[in-house]
Scaffold this motif. Sequence first.
Motif, PDB file in Angstrom:
ATOM      1  N   VAL A 227      50.309 -16.839 128.078  1.00 23.77           N
ATOM      2  CA  VAL A 227      51.162 -16.439 126.959  1.00 23.77           C
ATOM      3  C   VAL A 227      50.336 -15.960 125.771  1.00 23.77           C
ATOM      4  O   VAL A 227      50.863 -15.287 124.886  1.00 23.77           O
ATOM      5  N   ILE A 228      49.033 -16.296 125.751  1.00 21.60           N
ATOM      6  CA  ILE A 228      48.189 -15.801 124.667  1.00 21.60           C
ATOM      7  C   ILE A 228      48.142 -14.281 124.699  1.00 21.60           C
ATOM      8  O   ILE A 228      48.126 -13.621 123.648  1.00 21.60           O
ATOM      9  N   ARG A 229      48.158 -13.709 125.891  1.00 24.09           N
ATOM     10  CA  ARG A 229      48.176 -12.249 125.999  1.00 24.09           C
ATOM     11  C   ARG A 229      49.490 -11.668 125.485  1.00 24.09           C
ATOM     12  O   ARG A 229      49.535 -10.503 125.066  1.00 24.09           O
ATOM     13  N   GLU A 230      50.543 -12.473 125.529  1.00 24.16           N
ATOM     14  CA  GLU A 230      51.844 -11.996 125.060  1.00 24.16           C
ATOM     15  C   GLU A 230      51.959 -12.051 123.539  1.00 24.16           C
ATOM     16  O   GLU A 230      52.613 -11.200 122.940  1.00 24.16           O
ATOM     17  N   VAL A 231      51.336 -13.038 122.905  1.00 19.82           N
ATOM     18  CA  VAL A 231      51.485 -13.173 121.452  1.00 19.82           C
ATOM     19  C   VAL A 231      50.433 -12.380 120.685  1.00 19.82           C
ATOM     20  O   VAL A 231      50.603 -12.138 119.487  1.00 19.82           O
ATOM     21  N   PRO A 317      55.760  -2.031 117.354  1.00 18.28           N
ATOM     22  CA  PRO A 317      57.068  -1.596 117.879  1.00 18.28           C
ATOM     23  C   PRO A 317      57.733  -2.638 118.762  1.00 18.28           C
ATOM     24  O   PRO A 317      58.951  -2.617 118.937  1.00 18.28           O
ATOM     25  N   ASP A 318      56.948  -3.574 119.315  1.00 17.44           N
ATOM     26  CA  ASP A 318      57.496  -4.637 120.164  1.00 17.44           C
ATOM     27  C   ASP A 318      57.719  -5.934 119.410  1.00 17.44           C
ATOM     28  O   ASP A 318      58.033  -6.960 120.017  1.00 17.44           O
ATOM     29  N   GLY A 319      57.564  -5.903 118.077  1.00 19.00           N
ATOM     30  CA  GLY A 319      57.747  -7.106 117.277  1.00 19.00           C
ATOM     31  C   GLY A 319      56.430  -7.597 116.705  1.00 19.00           C
ATOM     32  O   GLY A 319      55.376  -6.973 116.856  1.00 19.00           O
ATOM     33  N   TRP A 320      56.481  -8.740 116.017  1.00 14.29           N
ATOM     34  CA  TRP A 320      55.283  -9.300 115.398  1.00 14.29           C
ATOM     35  C   TRP A 320      54.334  -9.835 116.464  1.00 14.29           C
ATOM     36  O   TRP A 320      54.753 -10.403 117.462  1.00 14.29           O
ATOM     37  N   ARG A 321      53.028  -9.628 116.228  1.00 13.31           N
ATOM     38  CA  ARG A 321      51.996 -10.117 117.128  1.00 13.31           C
ATOM     39  C   ARG A 321      50.800 -10.617 116.305  1.00 13.31           C
ATOM     40  O   ARG A 321      50.593 -10.187 115.163  1.00 13.31           O
TER      41      ARG A 321
END
Length: 330
Positions: A227-231, A317-321
């Motif tokens: 999930v680290i790659r996702e955030v 564009p995909d939200g906050w990261r």
Amino acid sequence: MFTLPLGDTARLRPLEPRHAQEFLAHIDRARPYVDPWIPWATFSTDLASATAVLQRYADKQAEDTARIYGIWLDGTLVGGVMFTRFDSTSGVCEVGCWLEAAGEGRGLVTRACRALIDWAFTERGMTRVEWWAAAGNTRSIEVARRLGMTRDGVLRQHSLYRGVRRDSEVWSVLSEEWSLAGKAAATGEAAAAEVSASDVKAELDRLMRTFLGAFANTGGSRPNLDVIREVFIPQGMIIANVGDEPVVYDIDSFIEPREKVLTDGTMTEFSEWEVAERTEIFGSIAHRFSEYRKSGILNGEPFEGEGRKTTQFIRTPDGWRLSSMAWDDV
């Protein structure tokens, strides 16, 4: 039975034993997020135990000592709020909340809690509404702040969770404070600005909670470092500044060695959590200063630690990261 709108497609209404099957399905979805903070969620593992939780609150409501309400979004139960204690004799009650990921970032809990607090003061004549939160539960603490509550103090090592004692923060708002400021903050342009800012803050809280939770392997669970790659954005940078020189990682080089020690038995019962944070948002960028604690068993020996992190966020564009993070253990 009443239904209170919380937005275009969100509703607040009593959560009753007849909702047990729906409640269980919701808790199964929410468990990774609420289990560390809402102990009774641990006990709702099958239909019988979920029914028992709701029946217990139904019995307490009949005694006028507690109440529980569900938040439905687009017809699906996604969370709730509750009076965990309600003492009309002393004029003191306690409000609590929980939410699964699908309900986050919409201000639902804040609006639902305002409804409960307003009812407690205006309809029941309560004097004080309390909010208790584990010191590491930053999301809960932020709700207390948005509700205009004051932190009364910290009860050190007040609660025990999976062998680790945690501090508890006590927040409160008084009836005169609510009448002067609480309801005013929930109306007009100030409230609209607050909801917008709180939505962003809630999303940043979620990202940080997800990052920290990725390492947990307590109770025999497996860490989920993917999930680290996702955030993080793909180009994210993570820096350890704990020695003589900083060590700079990209996402893959950061994950690989930590995944190994958390899954090969070297480090078990590990978790880390924020105990304090300060977040500032500037349009499409934000940064956060955090204090955190951690505990676990390393090579058979229990350990505890603490440190500081500084984290940068950007809106994509995909939200906050997360874009970068640096930490220093103390």
